[in-house]
Scaffold this motif. Structure first.
Motif, PDB file in Angstrom:
ATOM      1  N   GLU A 157      20.115 -97.753  38.518  1.00 39.19           N
ATOM      2  CA  GLU A 157      19.128 -98.313  39.470  1.00 39.19           C
ATOM      3  C   GLU A 157      19.836 -99.247  40.439  1.00 39.19           C
ATOM      4  O   GLU A 157      19.639 -99.188  41.652  1.00 39.19           O
ATOM      5  N   GLN A 158      20.672-100.141  39.891  1.00 40.63           N
ATOM      6  CA  GLN A 158      21.386-101.057  40.794  1.00 40.63           C
ATOM      7  C   GLN A 158      22.412-100.307  41.637  1.00 40.63           C
ATOM      8  O   GLN A 158      22.460-100.467  42.857  1.00 40.63           O
ATOM      9  N   LEU A 159      23.223 -99.475  40.955  1.00 37.83           N
ATOM     10  CA  LEU A 159      24.290 -98.783  41.694  1.00 37.83           C
ATOM     11  C   LEU A 159      23.718 -98.004  42.877  1.00 37.83           C
ATOM     12  O   LEU A 159      24.194 -98.116  44.005  1.00 37.83           O
ATOM     13  N   SER A 174      30.322-114.327  37.323  1.00 41.81           N
ATOM     14  CA  SER A 174      29.622-114.300  38.608  1.00 41.81           C
ATOM     15  C   SER A 174      30.643-114.118  39.726  1.00 41.81           C
ATOM     16  O   SER A 174      31.531-114.961  39.905  1.00 41.81           O
ATOM     17  N   LYS A 175      30.503-113.034  40.446  1.00 40.55           N
ATOM     18  CA  LYS A 175      31.433-112.781  41.553  1.00 40.55           C
ATOM     19  C   LYS A 175      31.433-113.965  42.531  1.00 40.55           C
ATOM     20  O   LYS A 175      32.466-114.472  42.907  1.00 40.55           O
ATOM     21  N   SER A 176      30.245-114.392  42.919  1.00 44.83           N
ATOM     22  CA  SER A 176      30.128-115.443  43.938  1.00 44.83           C
ATOM     23  C   SER A 176      30.187-116.846  43.340  1.00 44.83           C
ATOM     24  O   SER A 176      30.452-117.812  44.033  1.00 44.83           O
ATOM     25  N   PHE A 177      29.906-116.956  42.075  1.00 40.73           N
ATOM     26  CA  PHE A 177      29.764-118.233  41.366  1.00 40.73           C
ATOM     27  C   PHE A 177      28.730-119.145  42.036  1.00 40.73           C
ATOM     28  O   PHE A 177      28.815-120.364  41.988  1.00 40.73           O
ATOM     29  N   THR A 178      27.744-118.521  42.669  1.00 43.78           N
ATOM     30  CA  THR A 178      26.657-119.315  43.264  1.00 43.78           C
ATOM     31  C   THR A 178      25.299-118.817  42.772  1.00 43.78           C
ATOM     32  O   THR A 178      24.274-119.366  43.156  1.00 43.78           O
ATOM     33  N   MET A 209      20.343 -97.816  44.158  1.00 42.76           N
ATOM     34  CA  MET A 209      19.354 -98.378  45.099  1.00 42.76           C
ATOM     35  C   MET A 209      19.890 -99.600  45.850  1.00 42.76           C
ATOM     36  O   MET A 209      19.504 -99.833  46.990  1.00 42.76           O
ATOM     37  N   GLU A 210      20.777-100.394  45.211  1.00 44.51           N
ATOM     38  CA  GLU A 210      21.355-101.510  45.962  1.00 44.51           C
ATOM     39  C   GLU A 210      22.381-100.977  46.972  1.00 44.51           C
ATOM     40  O   GLU A 210      22.614-101.578  48.019  1.00 44.51           O
ATOM     41  N   SER A 211      22.980 -99.828  46.657  1.00 47.24           N
ATOM     42  CA  SER A 211      23.972 -99.267  47.587  1.00 47.24           C
ATOM     43  C   SER A 211      23.312 -98.565  48.760  1.00 47.24           C
ATOM     44  O   SER A 211      23.722 -98.738  49.913  1.00 47.24           O
ATOM     45  N   ASP A 213      20.572-117.758  38.922  1.00 47.43           N
ATOM     46  CA  ASP A 213      20.167-117.190  37.625  1.00 47.43           C
ATOM     47  C   ASP A 213      21.254-117.498  36.576  1.00 47.43           C
ATOM     48  O   ASP A 213      20.982-118.010  35.486  1.00 47.43           O
ATOM     49  N   THR A 214      22.484-117.168  36.938  1.00 50.80           N
ATOM     50  CA  THR A 214      23.609-117.299  36.017  1.00 50.80           C
ATOM     51  C   THR A 214      23.962-118.763  35.782  1.00 50.80           C
ATOM     52  O   THR A 214      24.170-119.188  34.641  1.00 50.80           O
ATOM     53  N   LEU A 215      23.988-119.540  36.860  1.00 51.64           N
ATOM     54  CA  LEU A 215      24.381-120.940  36.708  1.00 51.64           C
ATOM     55  C   LEU A 215      23.341-121.720  35.904  1.00 51.64           C
ATOM     56  O   LEU A 215      23.700-122.605  35.114  1.00 51.64           O
ATOM     57  N   GLY A 227      29.895-106.156  43.625  1.00 49.85           N
ATOM     58  CA  GLY A 227      29.302-106.583  42.346  1.00 49.85           C
ATOM     59  C   GLY A 227      28.918-105.403  41.468  1.00 49.85           C
ATOM     60  O   GLY A 227      29.250-105.358  40.278  1.00 49.85           O
ATOM     61  N   ARG A 228      28.247-104.411  42.049  1.00 49.69           N
ATOM     62  CA  ARG A 228      27.772-103.282  41.235  1.00 49.69           C
ATOM     63  C   ARG A 228      28.882-102.276  40.939  1.00 49.69           C
ATOM     64  O   ARG A 228      28.649-101.268  40.291  1.00 49.69           O
ATOM     65  N   TYR A 229      30.080-102.547  41.456  1.00 51.20           N
ATOM     66  CA  TYR A 229      31.241-101.675  41.206  1.00 51.20           C
ATOM     67  C   TYR A 229      32.292-102.432  40.387  1.00 51.20           C
ATOM     68  O   TYR A 229      33.462-102.073  40.415  1.00 51.20           O
ATOM     69  N   GLY A 259      22.849-108.682  37.419  1.00 51.90           N
ATOM     70  CA  GLY A 259      23.205-107.571  38.323  1.00 51.90           C
ATOM     71  C   GLY A 259      24.513-106.950  37.866  1.00 51.90           C
ATOM     72  O   GLY A 259      24.725-106.668  36.690  1.00 51.90           O
ATOM     73  N   GLY A 260      25.430-106.789  38.807  1.00 50.45           N
ATOM     74  CA  GLY A 260      26.716-106.177  38.485  1.00 50.45           C
ATOM     75  C   GLY A 260      27.534-106.983  37.490  1.00 50.45           C
ATOM     76  O   GLY A 260      28.437-106.442  36.850  1.00 50.45           O
ATOM     77  N   SER A 261      27.251-108.255  37.345  1.00 57.03           N
ATOM     78  CA  SER A 261      27.995-109.083  36.396  1.00 57.03           C
ATOM     79  C   SER A 261      27.382-109.029  35.003  1.00 57.03           C
ATOM     80  O   SER A 261      27.749-109.821  34.121  1.00 57.03           O
ATOM     81  N   ASP A 262      26.439-108.139  34.811  1.00 59.49           N
ATOM     82  CA  ASP A 262      25.755-107.981  33.525  1.00 59.49           C
ATOM     83  C   ASP A 262      25.613-106.507  33.152  1.00 59.49           C
ATOM     84  O   ASP A 262      26.006-106.077  32.062  1.00 59.49           O
TER      85      ASP A 262
HETATM   86  O1  F6P Z   1      21.302-109.610  43.575  1.00 59.30           O
HETATM   87  C1  F6P Z   1      22.361-109.264  44.372  1.00 59.30           C
HETATM   88  C2  F6P Z   1      23.679-109.492  43.753  1.00 59.30           C
HETATM   89  O2  F6P Z   1      24.465-110.037  44.754  1.00 59.30           O
HETATM   90  C3  F6P Z   1      24.299-108.226  43.182  1.00 59.30           C
HETATM   91  O3  F6P Z   1      24.889-107.445  44.155  1.00 59.30           O
HETATM   92  C4  F6P Z   1      25.270-108.805  42.208  1.00 59.30           C
HETATM   93  O4  F6P Z   1      25.738-107.843  41.307  1.00 59.30           O
HETATM   94  C5  F6P Z   1      24.416-109.867  41.583  1.00 59.30           C
HETATM   95  O5  F6P Z   1      23.667-110.402  42.663  1.00 59.30           O
HETATM   96  C6  F6P Z   1      25.166-110.962  40.872  1.00 59.30           C
HETATM   97  O6  F6P Z   1      26.018-111.654  41.749  1.00 59.30           O
HETATM   98  P1  F6P Z   1      27.167-112.576  41.239  1.00 59.30           P
HETATM   99  O7  F6P Z   1      28.097-111.754  40.423  1.00 59.30           O
HETATM  100  O8  F6P Z   1      27.808-113.114  42.465  1.00 59.30           O
HETATM  101  O9  F6P Z   1      26.562-113.672  40.395  1.00 59.30           O
END
Ligand code: F6P
Length: 543
Positions: A346-348, A202-206, A350-352, A209-211, A265-267, A151-154
């Protein structure tokens, strides 16, 4: 009562019903100097919005709607850092990330020290890697950097680094995002543990997918490196708003880059999430990207509504969507370097704005976000343009192109440069031809060819509205301006619809249910309470 019952909305509806709604775009081009009146320019960006079904009256009615909705005040609230994201009780301060201390006030000013401190830390790390001084476990310099995020982290770093692909970088950059592991295993097969560094973004680090991709990367490193401490210290950098979680995962504080919950995230490409961009173009280049976006922020903050690019483009979308009933938007860049711009938008967008509940908590009684998709224009011409030209769908299009190319010598007459110049001109010719045909339809057919188009199958209705956005070149600065323009335009639309553009509750339930479903794949009895379709799918996997 929603905006649709307001006087300004009703005035627009009347304007639409009493002629504009049925008007063909081609009939508007009888007006002298139409393009001068329906175009705007800011520094190295030029926007032609004349190929929309609008008149000056339409724009002034839209402006009245913006005034009624308090748009000016809402722009100010966004930029100074008031709590515009009310469901998450926080500001959305992406503009503060690119101010570099200039022209900010309120909370946006208060955060400048923290923002600059992270930029300084990024500078040290970026310089070290680019100079070949960041060493892998065996002492060799890092040659390959892999961003793991989704998502925003990619998408932001992927889109910008791809757009700036002609800039030479001392390290190779790679991106993996998809949870299925295919990208990861394919990529790792071609890399060397000694010289590969991972960015865990990862903004949330949870985000699972990323972990999960990061765990696979760590296991790959473990094939060669016995100590996890060495893996974490020399082969991982973490970018997150959650330092504790990064530490728990093993990333030492000196390898952590922080950002804050007030960055959506998308910003987030302007924050440390943009680290891959800085690796690609160096920190001075990254600061140019920020400066380009800041230029657009300043324009958004100060230009009158009628000359304000994100405002005018946002209001035209409102006109197209809510009054002309056009619910699809295509993003069509005419340069392959902008390949990932449609996915990013698309993310910016439609997610917004893909929302149906207003800030008041009431369901909206009008359409909001369009379905947005796109592709590099010349390729899309040979794929879905058929639908744009002759389908039953009304689609508004954004054509985007650089006027000049700076990746070859446009003044040289060397054969390679001649043929690249020729190709660039061909791309522009196709871009301008398509927007013209989409506007005029049959009216674009030259007189001497009319007879060969005398068939119902060769009828082109036209009347598809479009904007054409010309960038002087594709550079860090113009990309900064372009992306900030789309961010603010998205906000303008959210304000008009009365929705919160900065939360994303719609994606949360899916994440939760995926966890439950994963447990059921592992332990089949847990699927008993699922619907028969999902149960059967899980059964197939079990077999
Ligand atoms: O899928 C929703 C979302 O929360 C996006 O808004 C975000 O960019 C993406 O997941 C990744 O989130 P994170 O950076 O916390 O791993």
């Amino acid at each position: 009562m929603g905006v649709e019952t307001s006087a300004a909305w009703q005035a627009l509806q009347l304007h639409c019903d009493s002629g504009m709604g049925a008007m063909h775009l081609s009939s508007l081009f009888g007006e002298a100097n139409r393009v001068d009146r329906f175009s705007l320019e800011l520094d190295e960006l030029y926007i032609d919005f004349s190929k929309n079904r609008i008149t000056e009256e339409t724009l002034s009615l839209l402006q009245a709607l913006a005034e009624q909705q308090g748009l000016k005040h809402e722009i100010e609230r966004l930029l100074v850092g008031e709590e515009v994201n009310d469901t998450e009780e926080r500001p959305a301060l992406h503009s503060a990330l690119r101010a570099q201390g200039q022209d900010v006030s309120g909370v946006a000013e208060q955060v400048q020290g923290d923002v600059e401190a992270v930029l300084q830390k990024m500078t040290q790390m970026v310089d070290k890697i680019r100079a070949g001084h960041w060493r892998g476990y065996s002492g060799k310099p890092i040659t390959d950097v892999v961003n793991i995020g989704v998502g925003g982290s990619d998408l932001g770093p992927l889109m910008i680094t791809h757009s700036l692909q002609t800039v030479h970088s001392p390290v190779n950059l790679h991106f993996i995002s998809s949870i299925d592991g295919t990208q990861t295993s394919n990529l790792l097969r071609g890399l060397n543990q000694e010289t590969t560094l991972f960015i865990l973004a990862s903004k949330s680090f949870t985000t699972i997918d990323t972990l999960s991709n990061a765990e696979t990367a760590k296991d790959w490193l473990r094939e060669c490196i016995k100590s996890d401490d060495v893996i974490h210290a020399q082969h991982f950098i973490g970018v997150s708003t959650k330092p504790d979680k990064m530490t728990e995962w093993g990333i030492p504080p000196e390898n952590q880059l922080l950002f804050w919950d007030w960055v959506g995230g998308r910003y987030s490409l302007w924050s440390a999430i943009g680290f891959p961009i800085a690796l690609k173009i160096g920190m001075p280049g990254f600061r140019e990207l920020l400066q380009g976006a800041h230029l657009m922020d300043q324009h958004f903050a100060t230009a009158p509504l009628s000359e304000n690019i994100p405002v005018v483009l946002g209001l035209i979308d409102i006109w197209n969507i809510n009054f002309l009933n056009i619910h699809d938007k295509a993003i069509l860049p005419y340069d392959a370097r902008l390949k990932y711009l449609p996915s990013y938008l698309e993310q910016l967008v439609m997610e917004s704005n893909g929302k149906s509940v207003a800030k008041s908590g009431d369901s909206v009684a009008y359409k909001t976000c369009p379905v947005l998709w796109g592709e590099v224009g010349p390729n899309a011409q040979h794929a879905f343009y058929q639908l744009l030209h002759q389908g039953t769908q009304a689609v508004m299009c954004d054509f985007i192109a650089p006027v000049e190319r700076d990746d070859f010598d446009a003044t040289s007459h060397a054969e390679k440069d001649e043929s690249l110049r020729h190709q660039h001109e061909l791309a522009l010719a196709n871009c301008f031809a398509q927007s013209r045909v989409l506007m005029l339809g049959d009216g674009a057919i030259p007189d001497n060819l009319k007879s060969s188009f005398d068939s119902p199958f060769k009828h082109y209705p036209g009347n598809q509205p479009s904007n054409t956005i010309l960038m002087k070149t594709i550079s860090a600065k113009t990309l900064g301006m372009l992306v900030a323009m789309y961010e603010h335009k998205t906000y303008v639309e959210g304000v008009m619809w009365g929705i919160n553009s900065f939360d994303q509750w719609g994606v949360e339930l899916g994440k939760l249910i995926a966890k439950e479903t994963y447990s059921a794949i592992k332990e089949k009895t847990l699927a008993e309470r699922f619907d028969s379709s999902t149960k059967a799918l899980i059964d197939r996997v079990a077999k």
